[in-house]
Structure formats: structure tokens, C-alpha cells
Design a protein around this motif. Sequence first.
Motif, PDB file in Angstrom:
ATOM      1  N   GLU A  68      65.686  24.991  27.651  1.00 22.14           N
ATOM      2  CA  GLU A  68      64.902  24.135  26.763  1.00 22.14           C
ATOM      3  C   GLU A  68      65.788  23.517  25.674  1.00 22.14           C
ATOM      4  OE1 GLU A  68      62.274  27.863  27.526  1.00 22.14           O
ATOM      5  OE2 GLU A  68      64.373  27.389  27.134  1.00 22.14           O
ATOM      6  N   SER A  69      65.346  22.383  25.178  1.00 21.79           N
ATOM      7  CA  SER A  69      65.996  21.737  24.041  1.00 21.79           C
ATOM      8  C   SER A  69      64.982  20.822  23.360  1.00 21.79           C
ATOM      9  CB  SER A  69      67.218  20.927  24.498  1.00 21.79           C
ATOM     10  OG  SER A  69      66.820  19.904  25.396  1.00 21.79           O
ATOM     11  N   GLY A  70      65.368  20.328  22.191  1.00 22.52           N
ATOM     12  CA  GLY A  70      64.522  19.356  21.504  1.00 22.52           C
ATOM     13  C   GLY A  70      63.712  19.895  20.344  1.00 22.52           C
ATOM     14  N   GLY A  71      63.784  21.198  20.103  1.00 17.11           N
ATOM     15  CA  GLY A  71      63.058  21.753  18.976  1.00 17.11           C
ATOM     16  C   GLY A  71      63.668  21.317  17.653  1.00 17.11           C
ATOM     17  N   GLY A  72      62.956  21.608  16.578  1.00 21.64           N
ATOM     18  CA  GLY A  72      63.460  21.247  15.266  1.00 21.64           C
ATOM     19  C   GLY A  72      62.394  21.431  14.206  1.00 21.64           C
ATOM     20  N   SER A  73      62.668  20.891  13.037  1.00 22.94           N
ATOM     21  CA  SER A  73      61.735  20.981  11.913  1.00 22.94           C
ATOM     22  C   SER A  73      61.173  19.605  11.600  1.00 22.94           C
ATOM     23  CB  SER A  73      62.454  21.542  10.682  1.00 22.94           C
ATOM     24  OG  SER A  73      62.916  22.861  10.927  1.00 22.94           O
ATOM     25  N   VAL A  74      59.861  19.524  11.493  1.00 19.74           N
ATOM     26  CA  VAL A  74      59.209  18.258  11.173  1.00 19.74           C
ATOM     27  C   VAL A  74      58.088  18.513  10.180  1.00 19.74           C
ATOM     28  CG1 VAL A  74      59.732  17.184  13.379  1.00 19.74           C
ATOM     29  CG2 VAL A  74      57.593  18.457  13.100  1.00 19.74           C
ATOM     30  N   GLN A  75      57.631  17.464   9.549  1.00 18.56           N
ATOM     31  CA  GLN A  75      56.479  17.576   8.662  1.00 18.56           C
ATOM     32  C   GLN A  75      55.200  17.406   9.468  1.00 18.56           C
ATOM     33  OE1 GLN A  75      57.120  14.765   5.417  1.00 18.56           O
ATOM     34  NE2 GLN A  75      57.982  16.430   4.183  1.00 18.56           N
ATOM     35  N   ALA A  76      54.125  17.926   8.925  1.00 18.79           N
ATOM     36  CA  ALA A  76      52.826  17.780   9.573  1.00 18.79           C
ATOM     37  C   ALA A  76      52.537  16.308   9.844  1.00 18.79           C
ATOM     38  CB  ALA A  76      51.739  18.384   8.700  1.00 18.79           C
ATOM     39  N   GLY A  77      52.013  16.055  11.029  1.00 16.14           N
ATOM     40  CA  GLY A  77      51.742  14.689  11.448  1.00 16.14           C
ATOM     41  C   GLY A  77      52.864  14.058  12.240  1.00 16.14           C
ATOM     42  N   GLY A  78      54.000  14.712  12.245  1.00 14.96           N
ATOM     43  CA  GLY A  78      55.150  14.185  12.963  1.00 14.96           C
ATOM     44  C   GLY A  78      55.108  14.499  14.449  1.00 14.96           C
ATOM     45  N   SER A  79      56.188  14.107  15.137  1.00 11.81           N
ATOM     46  CA  SER A  79      56.272  14.275  16.591  1.00 11.81           C
ATOM     47  C   SER A  79      57.604  14.893  16.988  1.00 11.81           C
ATOM     48  CB  SER A  79      56.134  12.922  17.291  1.00 11.81           C
ATOM     49  OG  SER A  79      54.882  12.330  17.040  1.00 11.81           O
ATOM     50  N   LEU A  80      57.589  15.586  18.099  1.00 15.16           N
ATOM     51  CA  LEU A  80      58.793  16.103  18.730  1.00 15.16           C
ATOM     52  C   LEU A  80      58.610  16.024  20.237  1.00 15.16           C
ATOM     53  CD1 LEU A  80      59.713  19.380  16.767  1.00 15.16           C
ATOM     54  CD2 LEU A  80      61.073  17.297  16.870  1.00 15.16           C
ATOM     55  N   LYS A  81      59.727  15.890  20.946  1.00 21.05           N
ATOM     56  CA  LYS A  81      59.680  15.907  22.406  1.00 21.05           C
ATOM     57  C   LYS A  81      60.613  16.996  22.902  1.00 21.05           C
ATOM     58  CE  LYS A  81      59.827  12.938  26.497  1.00 21.05           C
ATOM     59  NZ  LYS A  81      60.030  11.551  26.987  1.00 21.05           N
ATOM     60  N   LEU A  82      60.053  18.001  23.523  1.00 17.15           N
ATOM     61  CA  LEU A  82      60.831  19.092  24.089  1.00 17.15           C
ATOM     62  C   LEU A  82      61.219  18.762  25.521  1.00 17.15           C
ATOM     63  CD1 LEU A  82      58.782  22.174  22.835  1.00 17.15           C
ATOM     64  CD2 LEU A  82      60.543  20.854  21.640  1.00 17.15           C
ATOM     65  N   SER A  83      62.393  19.229  25.903  1.00 19.23           N
ATOM     66  CA  SER A  83      62.876  19.043  27.270  1.00 19.23           C
ATOM     67  C   SER A  83      63.174  20.396  27.892  1.00 19.23           C
ATOM     68  CB  SER A  83      64.144  18.188  27.285  1.00 19.23           C
ATOM     69  OG  SER A  83      63.902  16.906  26.752  1.00 19.23           O
ATOM     70  N   CYS A  84      62.980  20.470  29.192  1.00 20.22           N
ATOM     71  CA  CYS A  84      63.286  21.692  29.946  1.00 20.22           C
ATOM     72  C   CYS A  84      64.029  21.267  31.201  1.00 20.22           C
ATOM     73  CB  CYS A  84      62.007  22.417  30.306  1.00 20.22           C
ATOM     74  SG  CYS A  84      62.242  23.812  31.439  1.00 20.22           S
TER      75      CYS A  84
END
Length: 126
Positions: free
Chosen positions: A6-22
Motif C-alpha cells: 500500500e501507499s498514498g497515506g498521509g495527513s489531511v484536514q477534514a473535508g480533504g481527499s486522499l487516494k490510496l494505492s495497492c
Amino acid sequence: QVRLVESGGGSVQAGGSLKLSCAASGDTSSRNCMGWFRQAPGKEREGVAAFYPSGGATIYADSVKGRFTISQDNAKNTVYLQMNSLKPEDTAMYYCAADPFCLRGLTLLPADFDYWGQGTQVTVSS
């Protein structure tokens, strides 16, 4: 054997977006069910989303419906989890998992998945 990274994790503020990859390697049959799970400190691992590539069926936990989307790039043997409108309660370690040949049907039960990645941390601040 299926190997998952897995990759793509991180820290974001509420309302934000992230895309994880596997990224999957080994026996990456399109007949494998693929899923995303998460585990917050002090809580049990829970299913977030899963899909059956060969049939296209998907399922989502009620808590993420309408916000998260699971998808796959067959050419790259990669499964994605697009996470939008993130909330602080989405904070957890996120894991990718595979159920070879989807023998147990499409579920969100961690016990039904045999192969797991090492996880990627997602932290959502308010």
C-alpha cells in the motif's frame, strides 16, 4: 501467493481527499476479491470497501458510502481507494487485502481475506 504493497497515506484536514494505492504481485488473478480495511487504535479491523474485478461488483461500509470509491487498473495490477470528504473518524491504518478466487463471496469480513499488505496510515485532523 499474492503480495500487496500500500501507499498514498498521509495527513489531511477534514473535508480533504486522499487516494490510496495497492500494488499487487504474484497471483494477481482477476478472480481475486480485493478489499480495503482499516484499523484505528484500540478498535477492531473493519472492512471499508471490496470488489470482484471479474464481475465488477462492489460493496462499501455504510460509514463510507458516497465518499470512498474502490477501483482497479488492470494494466498496473493496482487497486485504488479514492477517499473524499474525509472525516476525523476516518483516521486509521488502512490495509489492502486479497481473497484468492473470491471463494467466500464478496464480503467486508477481514477473516475472509488471506493476503494482506503492511498498511498505510491516514490521519484526518479537524
